[in-house]
Design an enzyme around this catalytic site. Sequence first.
Site, PDB file in Angstrom:
ATOM      1  N   SER A 216       1.904  24.825   6.434  1.00 29.47           N
ATOM      2  CA  SER A 216       0.219  25.779   4.838  1.00 29.47           C
ATOM      3  C   SER A 216      -0.163  27.436   5.621  1.00 29.47           C
ATOM      4  O   SER A 216      -0.726  27.637   5.361  1.00 29.47           O
ATOM      5  CB  SER A 216      -1.335  25.146   5.553  1.00 29.47           C
ATOM      6  OG  SER A 216      -1.596  25.002   6.905  1.00 29.47           O
TER       7      SER A 216
ATOM      8  N   ASN B 146      -7.470  17.740  12.898  1.00 32.02           N
ATOM      9  CA  ASN B 146      -8.096  16.951  12.171  1.00 32.02           C
ATOM     10  C   ASN B 146      -9.832  17.664  12.237  1.00 32.02           C
ATOM     11  O   ASN B 146     -10.176  17.395  11.067  1.00 32.02           O
ATOM     12  CB  ASN B 146      -7.591  14.954  12.570  1.00 32.02           C
ATOM     13  CG  ASN B 146      -6.815  14.699  11.925  1.00 32.02           C
ATOM     14  OD1 ASN B 146      -6.372  15.390  12.007  1.00 32.02           O
ATOM     15  ND2 ASN B 146      -6.426  13.931  11.501  1.00 32.02           N
TER      16      ASN B 146
ATOM     17  N   THR C  85     -28.628  29.429 -33.830  1.00 26.66           N
ATOM     18  CA  THR C  85     -28.541  28.131 -33.832  1.00 26.66           C
ATOM     19  C   THR C  85     -27.165  27.622 -34.533  1.00 26.66           C
ATOM     20  O   THR C  85     -27.308  27.927 -36.062  1.00 26.66           O
ATOM     21  CB  THR C  85     -29.613  26.967 -33.795  1.00 26.66           C
ATOM     22  OG1 THR C  85     -30.123  27.264 -34.969  1.00 26.66           O
ATOM     23  CG2 THR C  85     -30.292  27.391 -32.731  1.00 26.66           C
ATOM     24  N   HIS C  86     -25.980  27.242 -34.145  1.00 25.95           N
ATOM     25  CA  HIS C  86     -25.245  26.624 -35.117  1.00 25.95           C
ATOM     26  C   HIS C  86     -24.522  28.471 -34.929  1.00 25.95           C
ATOM     27  O   HIS C  86     -23.169  28.584 -36.674  1.00 25.95           O
ATOM     28  CB  HIS C  86     -25.218  25.931 -36.608  1.00 25.95           C
ATOM     29  CG  HIS C  86     -26.438  25.418 -35.916  1.00 25.95           C
ATOM     30  ND1 HIS C  86     -25.421  23.664 -36.011  1.00 25.95           N
ATOM     31  CD2 HIS C  86     -27.565  25.179 -35.228  1.00 25.95           C
ATOM     32  CE1 HIS C  86     -26.827  22.988 -35.158  1.00 25.95           C
ATOM     33  NE2 HIS C  86     -27.756  22.821 -35.023  1.00 25.95           N
TER      34      HIS C  86
ATOM     35  N   LYS D 282      -7.989  50.533 -31.423  1.00 23.83           N
ATOM     36  CA  LYS D 282      -8.641  49.045 -30.989  1.00 23.83           C
ATOM     37  C   LYS D 282      -9.521  49.935 -29.939  1.00 23.83           C
ATOM     38  O   LYS D 282      -9.050  50.675 -29.194  1.00 23.83           O
ATOM     39  CB  LYS D 282      -7.505  48.473 -31.195  1.00 23.83           C
ATOM     40  CG  LYS D 282      -6.729  48.372 -31.891  1.00 23.83           C
ATOM     41  CD  LYS D 282      -8.101  46.707 -32.515  1.00 23.83           C
ATOM     42  CE  LYS D 282      -7.297  45.283 -32.260  1.00 23.83           C
ATOM     43  NZ  LYS D 282      -8.495  44.044 -32.189  1.00 23.83           N
TER      44      LYS D 282
ATOM     45  N   ASN E 269     -10.912  47.638 -27.377  1.00 24.47           N
ATOM     46  CA  ASN E 269     -11.331  44.997 -26.769  1.00 24.47           C
ATOM     47  C   ASN E 269     -12.194  44.801 -25.875  1.00 24.47           C
ATOM     48  O   ASN E 269     -11.542  45.801 -24.981  1.00 24.47           O
ATOM     49  CB  ASN E 269      -9.316  45.452 -26.723  1.00 24.47           C
ATOM     50  CG  ASN E 269      -8.255  44.784 -28.253  1.00 24.47           C
ATOM     51  OD1 ASN E 269      -9.708  45.198 -29.615  1.00 24.47           O
ATOM     52  ND2 ASN E 269      -7.476  45.443 -27.964  1.00 24.47           N
TER      53      ASN E 269
ATOM     54  N   GLU F 265     -12.936  39.239 -21.870  1.00 23.52           N
ATOM     55  CA  GLU F 265     -12.124  37.483 -22.342  1.00 23.52           C
ATOM     56  C   GLU F 265     -11.839  37.066 -21.236  1.00 23.52           C
ATOM     57  O   GLU F 265     -11.771  35.919 -20.541  1.00 23.52           O
ATOM     58  CB  GLU F 265     -10.705  38.180 -22.720  1.00 23.52           C
ATOM     59  CG  GLU F 265     -11.534  38.551 -24.350  1.00 23.52           C
ATOM     60  CD  GLU F 265     -10.429  39.576 -25.209  1.00 23.52           C
ATOM     61  OE1 GLU F 265      -9.518  39.629 -24.958  1.00 23.52           O
ATOM     62  OE2 GLU F 265     -10.897  40.169 -26.330  1.00 23.52           O
TER      63      GLU F 265
ATOM     64  N   TYR G  95      -7.822  10.649   8.139  1.00 24.49           N
ATOM     65  CA  TYR G  95      -6.589  11.402   7.299  1.00 24.49           C
ATOM     66  C   TYR G  95      -5.777  11.748   7.024  1.00 24.49           C
ATOM     67  O   TYR G  95      -5.036  10.862   7.609  1.00 24.49           O
ATOM     68  CB  TYR G  95      -6.989  12.975   8.638  1.00 24.49           C
ATOM     69  CG  TYR G  95      -5.896  14.128   8.478  1.00 24.49           C
ATOM     70  CD1 TYR G  95      -6.546  15.237   7.483  1.00 24.49           C
ATOM     71  CD2 TYR G  95      -4.376  14.091   8.656  1.00 24.49           C
ATOM     72  CE1 TYR G  95      -5.993  16.081   7.656  1.00 24.49           C
ATOM     73  CE2 TYR G  95      -3.775  14.854   7.835  1.00 24.49           C
ATOM     74  CZ  TYR G  95      -4.279  16.569   7.726  1.00 24.49           C
ATOM     75  OH  TYR G  95      -4.278  17.181   7.447  1.00 24.49           O
TER      76      TYR G  95
ATOM     77  N   GLN H 129      -4.438  18.293   3.192  1.00 24.32           N
ATOM     78  CA  GLN H 129      -4.270  20.561   3.456  1.00 24.32           C
ATOM     79  C   GLN H 129      -3.831  20.642   2.317  1.00 24.32           C
ATOM     80  O   GLN H 129      -4.691  22.163   2.567  1.00 24.32           O
ATOM     81  CB  GLN H 129      -2.525  20.133   4.201  1.00 24.32           C
ATOM     82  CG  GLN H 129      -1.454  21.484   4.331  1.00 24.32           C
ATOM     83  CD  GLN H 129      -0.770  21.379   5.107  1.00 24.32           C
ATOM     84  OE1 GLN H 129      -0.792  21.419   6.760  1.00 24.32           O
ATOM     85  NE2 GLN H 129      -0.153  21.691   4.614  1.00 24.32           N
TER      86      GLN H 129
ATOM     87  N   LYS I  68      -7.282  23.448   1.239  1.00 21.88           N
ATOM     88  CA  LYS I  68      -7.787  25.385   1.334  1.00 21.88           C
ATOM     89  C   LYS I  68      -7.092  25.758   0.361  1.00 21.88           C
ATOM     90  O   LYS I  68      -7.863  26.815  -0.115  1.00 21.88           O
ATOM     91  CB  LYS I  68      -7.234  25.030   2.513  1.00 21.88           C
ATOM     92  CG  LYS I  68      -8.447  24.550   3.469  1.00 21.88           C
ATOM     93  CD  LYS I  68      -7.304  24.849   5.047  1.00 21.88           C
ATOM     94  CE  LYS I  68      -6.567  24.371   5.432  1.00 21.88           C
ATOM     95  NZ  LYS I  68      -6.891  22.189   4.794  1.00 21.88           N
TER      96      LYS I  68
HETATM   97  N1  ARG Z   1      -2.893  22.491   8.527  1.00 17.36           N
HETATM   98  C1  ARG Z   1      -3.697  20.970   8.492  1.00 17.36           C
HETATM   99  C2  ARG Z   1      -4.342  20.200   7.362  1.00 17.36           C
HETATM  100  O1  ARG Z   1      -4.839  21.398   6.369  1.00 17.36           O
HETATM  101  C3  ARG Z   1      -4.183  20.690   9.872  1.00 17.36           C
HETATM  102  C4  ARG Z   1      -4.499  19.512   9.933  1.00 17.36           C
HETATM  103  C5  ARG Z   1      -3.296  18.393  10.330  1.00 17.36           C
HETATM  104  N2  ARG Z   1      -3.867  17.044  10.792  1.00 17.36           N
HETATM  105  C6  ARG Z   1      -2.516  16.267  11.409  1.00 17.36           C
HETATM  106  N3  ARG Z   1      -3.020  15.497  11.159  1.00 17.36           N
HETATM  107  N4  ARG Z   1      -1.665  16.294  10.735  1.00 17.36           N
HETATM  108  O2  ARG Z   1      -5.580  19.566   7.006  1.00 17.36           O
END
Ligand code: ARG
Length: 462
Positions: free
Chosen positions: A27, A114, A159-160, A287, A289, A294, A321, A326, A329
């Site tokens: 990640s 975690n 309205t409408h 044109k 636009n 949009e 967890y 993951q 994010k």
């Molecule tokens: N990169 C992981 C996440 O975003 C961090 C947590 C990882 N924990 C684990 N037990 N693998 O969730």
Amino acid sequence: MTKKNKTVWSGRFKSSTSKSFQRIGASISVDKRLYEQDIFASKIHTQMLIKKKIIPAKAGKKIIKGLDKIKGQIRKGKFKFEEKFEDIHLNIEKKLYEIIGDSAGYMHTARSRNDQVVTDFKLWVKDSSLILIKELNSLMKNLINKADKNVSTVMPGFTHLKNAQPVSFAHYLLAYYEMLKRDKRRFQNNLELIDESPLGAAALSGTSYNIDRNFTSKKLGFKKPTSNSIDTVSDRDFAIDFLYACAVCAMHLSRLAEDFIILNSDAYQLINFNDKMLTGSSIMPQKKNPDPAELIRGRTGINYGKLNSILTIMKGLPISYFKDLQDDKALVFDGFDTLKDTLTLSNELIKNVNPNKIKMSEMAKTGYTTATDFADYLVKDKKLSFREAYKVSSKIVNYAEKNKKNLDDLTLNEIKRFYKKVNSNVLKIFNVRNSMNSKNSYGGTSERNIKNMIRKYKKEIK
Ligand code: ARG
């Protein structure tokens, strides 16, 4: 494999993780955005470990110095993020080993990735909510400014999408002010709910070390520590709240954009944009636009998508967890980036929109928009019941339609055919400005009301 290249768990593993999973499961390309928060939280965690004599002070100080060095490297673009170390947490830990040696091994005492990740993420969402609130404020101020200049600009209210009753262009704009004010509140409310520190929940069960969660919570800027370690590492409702607030705000701005696209169309011609907010065509020389509007409308789809994705990821997840989490994010980062751009564009759009006052006033008169005012006049002055007055007024509308006249073109004699006991005062009832200014009930479109509201808004937004 050299020591430098090893994962922290390599001792238990017979082979390293598959190359394809290393690529797909990493990640780092996404969560490197959390580096400030991760280093901040690690420093505070380390301070607490020193204070509680859980780790040697000497090692702790080295860790803190090393973390600052890493922050400097990342800021300067001199840090090499490595996929094989998965995420921002392990990338930083690995680098710390490189810089300070084995003392780095003390940093991860009494915590897990975690609780670490959710701490970083909450800090990020808090910061980002404040950024969006600031953007919203500036947009709201610009709405007030534009409204201030257009209190007496009469437009047809719809309205409408059919001409309904005359309203002030300022009143129309300020409708969006109210929506954005609630959007701001949604982000502010979230800041209250998010205000509990996850650090110390560790993997899922808490920790046997004598940690001080109040200390870390306070130093991290949270109100208090979370109360259940399993909940802490399991839930992402704060991310959902954030994406929901983004989605609702995007929806409001999409409606504004859609309104503007319609009002700017050649069929309506009620508003114009400065050229800054327009683009041309590669083939049609004539044109202009409204592309920015949009994009604001279209990208609402992205904000909805992020919310829908996170809700779906969460719905069948047993606690606590799982790796599924993951991907939260990327969704939140994209949702934030999209809405921030949308707010920037909306702000520019408001600054660069100009009402076509003549057209607005003409259109406000067409479509018999003061028919209700005439019915109200009969109720108030002639004591008719509203239903009876409504009937008389519809007959006048039918007559005007048949004779291709606006209501304010009718003569006293024509009106008298439908209701005898009126004098020339009645003609004022059909005037669109009078109609607008008669709507003096609190929250209505009279100029007096709007001026009061603008005064109030200016005070509350400063
Ligand atoms: N990169 C992981 C996440 O975003 C961090 C947590 C990882 N924990 C684990 N037990 N693998 O969730």
